[in-house]
Design a protein around this motif. Structure first.
Motif, PDB file in Angstrom:
ATOM      1  N   GLU A 345       0.982  -1.364   0.037  1.00  0.00           N
ATOM      2  CA  GLU A 345      -0.048  -0.146  -0.086  1.00  0.00           C
ATOM      3  C   GLU A 345       1.005   1.250  -0.110  1.00  0.00           C
ATOM      4  O   GLU A 345       0.428   2.269  -0.698  1.00  0.00           O
ATOM      5  CB  GLU A 345      -0.793   0.011   1.367  1.00  0.00           C
ATOM      6  CG  GLU A 345      -2.037  -1.179   1.241  1.00  0.00           C
ATOM      7  CD  GLU A 345      -2.946  -0.542   0.367  1.00  0.00           C
ATOM      8  OE1 GLU A 345      -3.204   0.413  -0.068  1.00  0.00           O
ATOM      9  OE2 GLU A 345      -4.031  -1.462   0.407  1.00  0.00           O
ATOM     10  N   ARG A 348       2.361   1.603  -3.634  1.00  0.00           N
ATOM     11  CA  ARG A 348       1.277   2.296  -4.390  1.00  0.00           C
ATOM     12  C   ARG A 348       0.916   3.676  -4.191  1.00  0.00           C
ATOM     13  O   ARG A 348       0.893   4.489  -5.194  1.00  0.00           O
ATOM     14  CB  ARG A 348      -0.184   1.499  -4.012  1.00  0.00           C
ATOM     15  CG  ARG A 348      -1.225   1.915  -5.035  1.00  0.00           C
ATOM     16  CD  ARG A 348      -2.661   1.229  -4.751  1.00  0.00           C
ATOM     17  NE  ARG A 348      -3.060   1.732  -3.188  1.00  0.00           N
ATOM     18  CZ  ARG A 348      -4.175   1.187  -3.098  1.00  0.00           C
ATOM     19  NH1 ARG A 348      -5.030   0.612  -3.958  1.00  0.00           N
ATOM     20  NH2 ARG A 348      -4.734   1.507  -1.809  1.00  0.00           N
ATOM     21  N   LYS A 357      -0.556   4.869 -11.985  1.00  0.00           N
ATOM     22  CA  LYS A 357      -1.770   4.163 -11.294  1.00  0.00           C
ATOM     23  C   LYS A 357      -1.169   2.524 -11.238  1.00  0.00           C
ATOM     24  O   LYS A 357      -0.668   2.047 -11.992  1.00  0.00           O
ATOM     25  CB  LYS A 357      -2.879   4.130 -12.210  1.00  0.00           C
ATOM     26  CG  LYS A 357      -3.489   5.672 -12.508  1.00  0.00           C
ATOM     27  CD  LYS A 357      -4.537   5.376 -13.612  1.00  0.00           C
ATOM     28  CE  LYS A 357      -5.124   6.742 -13.601  1.00  0.00           C
ATOM     29  NZ  LYS A 357      -6.221   6.956 -14.864  1.00  0.00           N
ATOM     30  N   ALA A 358      -1.758   2.263 -10.099  1.00  0.00           N
ATOM     31  CA  ALA A 358      -1.317   0.679  -9.434  1.00  0.00           C
ATOM     32  C   ALA A 358      -2.376   0.289  -8.668  1.00  0.00           C
ATOM     33  O   ALA A 358      -3.205   1.157  -8.008  1.00  0.00           O
ATOM     34  CB  ALA A 358       0.040   0.526  -8.913  1.00  0.00           C
ATOM     35  N   GLU A 359      -2.605  -0.917  -8.444  1.00  0.00           N
ATOM     36  CA  GLU A 359      -3.419  -1.559  -7.508  1.00  0.00           C
ATOM     37  C   GLU A 359      -2.768  -2.504  -6.655  1.00  0.00           C
ATOM     38  O   GLU A 359      -1.896  -3.000  -7.012  1.00  0.00           O
ATOM     39  CB  GLU A 359      -4.668  -2.455  -8.268  1.00  0.00           C
ATOM     40  CG  GLU A 359      -5.192  -1.578  -9.337  1.00  0.00           C
ATOM     41  CD  GLU A 359      -6.385  -2.595 -10.032  1.00  0.00           C
ATOM     42  OE1 GLU A 359      -6.524  -3.581  -9.597  1.00  0.00           O
ATOM     43  OE2 GLU A 359      -6.960  -1.951 -11.120  1.00  0.00           O
ATOM     44  N   VAL A 361      -3.402  -5.992  -4.640  1.00  0.00           N
ATOM     45  CA  VAL A 361      -4.187  -7.157  -4.964  1.00  0.00           C
ATOM     46  C   VAL A 361      -3.968  -8.351  -3.718  1.00  0.00           C
ATOM     47  O   VAL A 361      -2.720  -8.244  -3.813  1.00  0.00           O
ATOM     48  CB  VAL A 361      -4.493  -7.629  -6.305  1.00  0.00           C
ATOM     49  CG1 VAL A 361      -5.073  -6.609  -6.983  1.00  0.00           C
ATOM     50  CG2 VAL A 361      -3.202  -8.141  -6.904  1.00  0.00           C
ATOM     51  N   TRP A 380       0.636 -10.331  -0.691  1.00  0.00           N
ATOM     52  CA  TRP A 380      -0.300  -9.326  -1.481  1.00  0.00           C
ATOM     53  C   TRP A 380       0.698  -8.745  -2.422  1.00  0.00           C
ATOM     54  O   TRP A 380       2.142  -8.878  -2.535  1.00  0.00           O
ATOM     55  CB  TRP A 380      -0.393  -8.318  -0.435  1.00  0.00           C
ATOM     56  CG  TRP A 380      -1.353  -8.460   0.556  1.00  0.00           C
ATOM     57  CD1 TRP A 380      -1.333  -9.041   1.729  1.00  0.00           C
ATOM     58  CD2 TRP A 380      -3.078  -8.199   0.481  1.00  0.00           C
ATOM     59  NE1 TRP A 380      -2.685  -9.256   2.350  1.00  0.00           N
ATOM     60  CE2 TRP A 380      -3.625  -8.681   1.403  1.00  0.00           C
ATOM     61  CE3 TRP A 380      -3.579  -7.472  -0.645  1.00  0.00           C
ATOM     62  CZ2 TRP A 380      -5.150  -8.672   1.317  1.00  0.00           C
ATOM     63  CZ3 TRP A 380      -4.903  -7.393  -0.407  1.00  0.00           C
ATOM     64  CH2 TRP A 380      -5.611  -8.011   0.577  1.00  0.00           C
ATOM     65  N   SER A 383      -0.319  -4.491  -8.521  1.00  0.00           N
ATOM     66  CA  SER A 383      -1.037  -4.954  -9.757  1.00  0.00           C
ATOM     67  C   SER A 383      -0.607  -3.611 -10.876  1.00  0.00           C
ATOM     68  O   SER A 383      -1.146  -2.643 -10.440  1.00  0.00           O
ATOM     69  CB  SER A 383      -2.191  -5.248  -9.861  1.00  0.00           C
ATOM     70  OG  SER A 383      -2.753  -5.661 -11.081  1.00  0.00           O
ATOM     71  N   ARG A 407      -1.969  -8.665 -16.174  1.00  0.00           N
ATOM     72  CA  ARG A 407      -1.602  -7.732 -15.435  1.00  0.00           C
ATOM     73  C   ARG A 407      -0.158  -8.330 -14.677  1.00  0.00           C
ATOM     74  O   ARG A 407       0.040  -9.489 -14.451  1.00  0.00           O
ATOM     75  CB  ARG A 407      -2.619  -7.572 -14.131  1.00  0.00           C
ATOM     76  CG  ARG A 407      -4.154  -7.036 -14.602  1.00  0.00           C
ATOM     77  CD  ARG A 407      -4.010  -5.681 -14.955  1.00  0.00           C
ATOM     78  NE  ARG A 407      -3.596  -4.817 -13.692  1.00  0.00           N
ATOM     79  CZ  ARG A 407      -3.426  -3.516 -13.699  1.00  0.00           C
ATOM     80  NH1 ARG A 407      -3.848  -2.671 -14.859  1.00  0.00           N
ATOM     81  NH2 ARG A 407      -3.231  -2.667 -12.664  1.00  0.00           N
TER      82      ARG A 407
END
Length: 434
Positions: A345, A348, A357-359, A361, A380, A383, A407
């Motif tokens: 996190e 990111r 931009k990233a996620e 997951v 985790w 992405s 991805r």
């Protein structure tokens, strides 16, 4: 009058001046002065032909030099023991030990007496201390070599009794039956692919039996209508039991309940245990032999043992690994998923601040290296679009992730926290058009 019309070739830096540049001096240490001189001369010729500006000669020479071999990479695949990435990452203690052993070292000398000493005694003593159930220990250059030495010394003109369900292929097309028969031993296969009983072994053991071999099928699982005979039940057959546990786990680990360990296998009655050093132990590539004093000494004194001898750097790395409080392998295996999520996190957020931009997951990591098949580690991952995979893999600091359904997933489980900033920089170095 200005010199705008002067021949630009006059501005090409001299060879001696370029070779004195700090960056090229450092490169000469890594790849050799002759190779650097050749790269400099080629870059000078390019400048004289007008292909590059004379001010670019130094950088062109540096770019033409090969990268360090091997190249360090960031393992963000979620595979802890990634064979293509060299399996176990060494601990800081092991790295320090290797650095100390790079020069002259007391690998085979007693400094107190000035006389020759047992080779690699620090590593051997540390291995023996880690597995007190072993009466004696020895080290060769990899796990397959440990098994070859055992087969050569104990069954070169005899039979090895082994279950058909344990005749595994160990990687790159190498198969256990071929490995064993190359020593002059004959295989006496018992049971079937899925079921072998004690009676099968008992019927095969005879005057020509060198030993019974028990192999842990560490890179696959057979489920359903199956049966296998544990080491403790094989020890009553009147011949030595050699157990190849594979992954190098020395003592039980609750995270890996189905993975055999050396201490428990020896206590169960195995006369000899063979294993790899660069898997769950978290050390260098090495073959570990632990067992009864007479058997290990017989192997140690066999002529083949000399050909399979490990070098001083491996011995140093092994001693450093065994003396360290933890290894990168153990830390990666036992990483807290909550901490991994927090790190991901944070990464990111840092990327978002730079417009990327990233996620974040959920992901599943694995042990790898032919160990603990079926064990999944909650993890985790960051992405990113799949297009990042190639540039990250070929960047100045290669970053390896895995592509899943279009991805790129970057799992931080095997990435040291101190390298999070390097991973961020690598992602930002990829042109962004998300």
């Amino acid at each position: 009058m200005g010199d705008g019309g002067a021949d630009p070739r006059r501005r090409v830096p001299r060879t001696d001046a370029l070779l004195a540049e700090p960056s090229l001096v450092a490169a000469a240490v890594a790849v050799g002065r002759d190779r650097v001189r050749s790269a400099v001369r080629q870059a000078q010729e390019r400048a004289r032909r007008g292909e590059i500006d004379p001010a670019e000669v130094r950088d062109a020479a540096l770019a033409a030099l090969p990268p360090p071999v091997p190249r360090a990479v960031l393992n963000a695949t979620g595979v802890v023991l990634h064979t293509n990435l060299g399996r176990a990452a060494l601990s800081e203690a092991a790295v320090a030990a290797v650095t100390a052993a790079a020069g002259y070292t007391d690998v085979e000398l007693d400094l107190g007496t000035g006389r020759r000493a047992r080779r690699g005694r620090d590593a051997l003593d540390a291995l023996a201390a880690a597995v007190p159930a072993a009466e004696a220990v020895h080290v060769v250059n990899n796990g397959a070599a440990a098994l070859v030495l055992a087969a050569t010394a104990l069954a070169a003109d005899a039979e090895i009794v082994v279950s058909r369900g344990e005749l595994v292929e160990i990687g790159d097309g190498f198969r256990l039956p071929d490995l064993l028969t190359s020593t002059g031993a004959r295989l006496r296969e018992v049971g079937t692919t899925n079921r072998t009983t004690l009676a099968d072994y008992a019927a095969a053991v005879g005057p020509r039996t060198g030993f019974v071999l028990k192999v842990h099928p560490s890179n696959f699982r057979v489920t359903g209508f199956t049966s296998a005979v544990p080491v403790r039940r094989l020890t009553g057959l009147g011949v030595p039991v050699v157990a190849d546990i594979g992954s190098g786990l020395l003592v039980p680990d609750p995270l890996l309940p189905d993975e055999p360990d050396a201490a428990s296998t020896l206590r169960a009655g195995a006369a000899l245990v063979t294993a790899s050093g660069d898997k769950l132990l978290g050390g260098p590539q090495a073959g570990l032999l632990l067992g009864t004093a007479d058997l290990v000494e017989r192997l140690r004194r066999h002529p083949l043992a000399r050909a399979l001898r490990v070098d001083k750097l491996t011995l140093a790395a092994l001693a450093g690994t065994l003396g360290a409080p933890g290894t990168p392998t153990r830390r990666a295996l036992h990483a807290d998923p909550a901490v991994l999520r927090e790190r991901t996190e944070r990464l990111r957020g840092a990327l978002a601040a730079d417009g990327r931009k990233a996620e974040v997951v959920p992901a599943v990591a694995v042990v790898g290296g032919g160990g603990a098949p079926g064990v999944e580690l909650d993890s985790w991952a960051l992405s990113l679009p799949e297009r990042y995979a190639g540039p990250l893999r070929t960047g100045d600091l290669p970053v390896l992730g895995r592509v899943v359904r279009g991805r790129l997933l970057l799992d931080l489980r095997c990435v040291p926290e101190r390298a999070d900033g390097l991973l961020r920089a690598a992602v930002l170095a990829v042109p962004g058009d998300d």
